[in-house]
Design a protein around this motif. Structure first.
Motif, PDB file in Angstrom:
ATOM      1  N   THR A 213       0.822  -1.221   0.000  1.00 49.81           N
ATOM      2  CA  THR A 213       0.000   0.000   0.000  1.00 49.81           C
ATOM      3  C   THR A 213       0.848   1.259   0.000  1.00 49.81           C
ATOM      4  OG1 THR A 213      -0.083   0.057   2.427  1.00 49.81           O
ATOM      5  CG2 THR A 213      -1.795  -1.220   1.295  1.00 49.81           C
ATOM      6  N   SER A 218      -5.320   6.054   0.445  1.00 47.91           N
ATOM      7  CA  SER A 218      -5.868   5.285   1.568  1.00 47.91           C
ATOM      8  C   SER A 218      -6.978   4.337   1.133  1.00 47.91           C
ATOM      9  CB  SER A 218      -6.383   6.240   2.652  1.00 47.91           C
ATOM     10  OG  SER A 218      -7.374   7.113   2.105  1.00 47.91           O
ATOM     11  N   ARG A 219      -7.836   4.786   0.210  1.00 47.82           N
ATOM     12  CA  ARG A 219      -8.941   3.935  -0.224  1.00 47.82           C
ATOM     13  C   ARG A 219      -8.425   2.712  -0.970  1.00 47.82           C
ATOM     14  NH1 ARG A 219     -13.963   5.682  -4.256  1.00 47.82           N
ATOM     15  NH2 ARG A 219     -14.889   3.588  -4.384  1.00 47.82           N
ATOM     16  N   GLU A 222      -6.789   0.285   1.424  1.00 47.14           N
ATOM     17  CA  GLU A 222      -7.732  -0.538   2.173  1.00 47.14           C
ATOM     18  C   GLU A 222      -8.276  -1.673   1.311  1.00 47.14           C
ATOM     19  OE1 GLU A 222      -8.662  -0.670   5.304  1.00 47.14           O
ATOM     20  OE2 GLU A 222      -7.244   0.914   5.847  1.00 47.14           O
ATOM     21  N   GLU A 223      -8.529  -1.390   0.034  1.00 51.12           N
ATOM     22  CA  GLU A 223      -9.033  -2.425  -0.862  1.00 51.12           C
ATOM     23  C   GLU A 223      -8.011  -3.547  -1.030  1.00 51.12           C
ATOM     24  OE1 GLU A 223      -9.950  -0.413  -4.455  1.00 51.12           O
ATOM     25  OE2 GLU A 223     -11.834   0.457  -3.727  1.00 51.12           O
ATOM     26  N   ASP A 246      -0.748   0.586  11.192  1.00 51.72           N
ATOM     27  CA  ASP A 246      -2.132   0.432  10.756  1.00 51.72           C
ATOM     28  C   ASP A 246      -2.260  -0.680   9.720  1.00 51.72           C
ATOM     29  OD1 ASP A 246      -2.921   2.479  12.423  1.00 51.72           O
ATOM     30  OD2 ASP A 246      -2.695   4.029  10.877  1.00 51.72           O
ATOM     31  N   HIS A 250      -3.867  -5.449  10.152  1.00 54.28           N
ATOM     32  CA  HIS A 250      -4.730  -6.352   9.395  1.00 54.28           C
ATOM     33  C   HIS A 250      -4.268  -7.802   9.505  1.00 54.28           C
ATOM     34  CE1 HIS A 250      -5.957  -2.523   7.646  1.00 54.28           C
ATOM     35  NE2 HIS A 250      -7.025  -3.134   7.146  1.00 54.28           N
TER      36      HIS A 250
END
Length: 686
Positions: A213, A218-219, A222-223, A246, A250
């Motif tokens: 990432t 950010s979007r 997250e995907e 962060d 996950h």
């Protein structure tokens, strides 16, 4: 850190046929239930025992990894977290078999990596690991679908299931309508999803994600993380490299690194029952069934690479084209010249003996009177001789009306035309009776007739030679220039007896031409002629040459000339080959990162060698084909301009074969350099 028992290896699962993307839920539950009921033990996917990675740094060393021990079981989702320089990327390179440890032991699914060579490591990467890189590492010249296919190409998958699986994966990741787009036409998030699809192509049980990432908003980030979690739920072992807490959150397990060591190993969630992930990649081939499609893929990639650098490719092709065209044109010119010389010598005849006055090695003048007409008459009794034609020549002026023409007048016998295989175009040749009767008749060559009479018919007209009239009774057929470039039609023939009395004066001849019935008898007849004239003269004051010697000398000369021309052309082809090697070496340097990507996705040394050798062969093959067409075109153009040309199949085949061989030879060194690159170094190349 949690210690895990290491049971004996269990048999690998049997590959399931067909391009499957997602495990059936009921099948997954059944597998896990069976594993739980039987208490089946699973071996670790990744085992590191006291692994260190040391790099020399001048007189000191840098310990990127310092005695690291780590065990990862099938189906785990592990985040390896640390700041830049902590050693996490080095650990990922070792786990992914892109690099080797300096010390310690590393096993992948029970296999000791230290015992594997480069090709075995490539095979392990191809079947076991799927890489997801921070910078995506997609090949810009390929479409999204073609990028996804790369691992299965090196795995030996057949084309149809490979293409189908790539599209299924892209469809699943929401990129079905973008499969034909190149990376430059995709957003960062879309490129990363293509990278994930590529990681899934061979159904690799381990997915290594290095800062996946880091280059995303950010979007999109997250995907991608949600997708990795979903893949982990399907049975993939996911190893995530990150510096972001962060992102690490996950994962179910977080391993923190600092200064090349593990400082903590925390399990955030309980791992589900671990079941080996079944192999669901496309069916694979072996042997010749794999080699031929591999070559076809290499050719396709070569054309793609040529198209991506079209201007440089054109310049490289130009050298090959010029070299091949030069070989064909120069050999055609050389062969044409040789054919012309042989044709002109053949006009004289190849079964002739030419007798001239003067001993061998002594230059004979035109006034040498050692050879007499009686010598020629004595030779008629030699078996095997068909015709004997004594000759006396001189340069004189011929006059018709107000027209004068200076030419060669030859006094000879009635056998002259038969001996020389020279037909009459008009009229007749003088006869033996004309020779005995001292007849004032003359036969003209085409050049003389044209200069004296123009378009008028000369037969029956009278011309003056030394103020003596001669009746024109015949016109010789046109012969053109001889092997020495002299105009054979610039001649006039008179009976030898008439010439002695009215033109030449003293009774001697300049040469005697003897025609032998059978070329095989020439050595015997030559010996008889030499013996007879030597007996008559009581000295060997003459020379005997046969036209076969002239032919042999002329052919040797022309062959030498053709060889010189061919060598000049070959040198140009050699220079072009050096240019190809130079361009390919530059290409290897420019495409170092691409080579690293291919190695990371399973390319063996032979795959890289095949690709770069094929590119050189394609460049030289295309250049050779264009050069053949150009060479033939230039040869045809020269022929239309009057140059003697002989085109045959051998020179184009030879030139094209040399161009192809040039690609093979001069492409080997760049291909070997590319195949010898270290994948971790190649991937880090900027």
């Amino acid at each position: 850190m949690e210690e895990v028992a290491r049971p004996a290896p269990t048999p690998a699962p049997t590959p399931a046929p067909g391009p499957v993307c997602r495990l059936d839920a009921e099948e997954e539950i059944a597998r896990r239930a069976a594993a739980s009921a039987t208490g089946a033990a699973l071996r670790p996917m990744v085992e590191l025992d006291d692994v260190s990675r040391i790099y020399p740094n001048g007189e000191s060393v840098v310990r990127a990894l310092d005695r690291v021990s780590l065990t990862i079981m099938p189906g785990e989702f592990v985040a390896i977290m640390g700041q830049s320089g902590s050693g996490k990327s080095t650990l990922m390179n070792i786990i992914g078999c892109l690099d080797r440890p300096s010390a310690g032991a590393y096993r992948v699914d029970g296999v000791d990596v230290a015992a594997l060579d480069k090709d075995a490591l490539a095979a392990l990467r191809c079947s076991t690991f799927g890489f997801v890189f921070q910078r995506y590492n997609l090949l810009p010249t390929l479409t999204a679908a073609e990028n996804v296919e790369i691992p299965s190409i090196y795995a030996g998958a057949a084309k149809e299931p490979r293409v189908e699986r790539a599209h299924v994966l892209l469809e699943r990741l929401g990129l079905g309508d973008r499969s034909a787009h190149r990376p430059g036409q995709l957003s960062g998030g879309q490129q990363q999803r293509v990278s994930i699809a590529r990681a899934l192509m061979n159904a690799a049980p381990i997915i290594l994600a290095d800062e996946p990432t880091g280059a995303l908003d950010s979007r999109s980030g997250e995907e991608v993380l949600a997708l990795l979690r979903e893949l982990n739920g399907e049975g993939h072992t996911v190893i995530l490299i990150t510096h972001d807490p962060d992102v690490a959150a996950h994962a179910r397990r977080v391993v923190r690194f600092q200064d090349g060591r593990i400082v903590s190993d925390e399990r955030r969630e309980e791992e589900p029952a671990r079941v080996p992930l079944p192999a669901v990649g496309p069916a694979r081939r072996g042997g010749l069934a794999r080699f031929v499609p591999d070559v076809a893929e290499a050719v396709r990639m070569a054309f793609s690479s040529m198209h991506a650098n079209i201007f440089r490719t054109a310049l490289t092709l130009l050298g090959i084209v010029i070299g091949v065209a030069s070989v064909i044109t120069m050999l055609a010119v050389g062969d044409g010249g040789k054919a012309r010389v042989m044709e002109r010598i053949a006009q004289i005849g190849t079964n002739l003996l030419i007798i001239r006055p003067g001993a061998v090695g002594v230059r004979s003048s035109g006034d040498n009177a050692t050879l007499l007409p009686e010598d020629a008459e004595a030779l008629r009794a030699v078996p095997g001789i068909a015709d004997v034609a004594p000759e006396r020549t001189g340069r004189y002026t011929l006059r018709f009306g107000s027209e004068d023409y200076f030419t060669t007048v030859t006094g000879t016998s009635a056998d002259y035309l038969a001996a020389r295989d020279w037909p009459i175009a008009k009229g007749v040749m003088f006869t033996a009776d004309d020779v005995r009767a001292y007849a004032p008749v003359i036969v003209l060559g085409q050049t003389v007739a044209t200069n004296l009479f123009g378009e008028d018919d000369p037969l029956g007209r009278y011309i003056l030679v030394k103020n003596v009239p001669y009746e024109v009774i015949g016109i010789l057929a046109a012969r053109g220039a001889n092997a020495f470039g002299q105009d054979q039609d610039d001649v006039a023939l008179v009976p030898l007896s008439t010439g002695f009395v009215r033109i030449f004066g003293r009774r001697f001849v300049n040469s005697v031409t003897v025609k032998v019935e059978n070329a095989a008898d020439i050595p015997r007849v030559e010996a008889d002629v030499t013996r007879i004239i030597t007996d008559r003269h009581q000295a060997e004051d003459f020379q005997v040459r046969n036209t076969a010697q002239f032919l042999e000398t002329a052919v040797e000369t022309q062959n030498t000339l053709t060889l010189v021309l061919g060598c000049v052309a070959a040198i140009s082809l050699l220079v072009a080959g050096i240019g190809v090697m130079n361009i390919m070496l530059v290409s290897v340097t420019e495409r170092t990162r691409e080579i690293g990507i291919r190695m990371a996705t399973g390319a063996r040394m032979s795959n890289i060698m095949l690709q770069f050798n094929t590119e050189a062969l394609v460049v030289c093959g295309v250049g050779g084909a264009v050069g053949v067409a150009l060479g033939i075109g230039v040869a045809v153009l020269l022929e239309s301009l009057g140059v003697s040309i002989v085109l045959s199949l051998l020179p184009p085949l030879l030139a094209f074969g040399c161009a192809f061989l040039t690609g093979l030879i001069f492409g080997y060194l760049p291909a070997r350099k590319a195949a010898g690159l270290d994948p971790v170094v190649a991937l880090a190349y900027e």
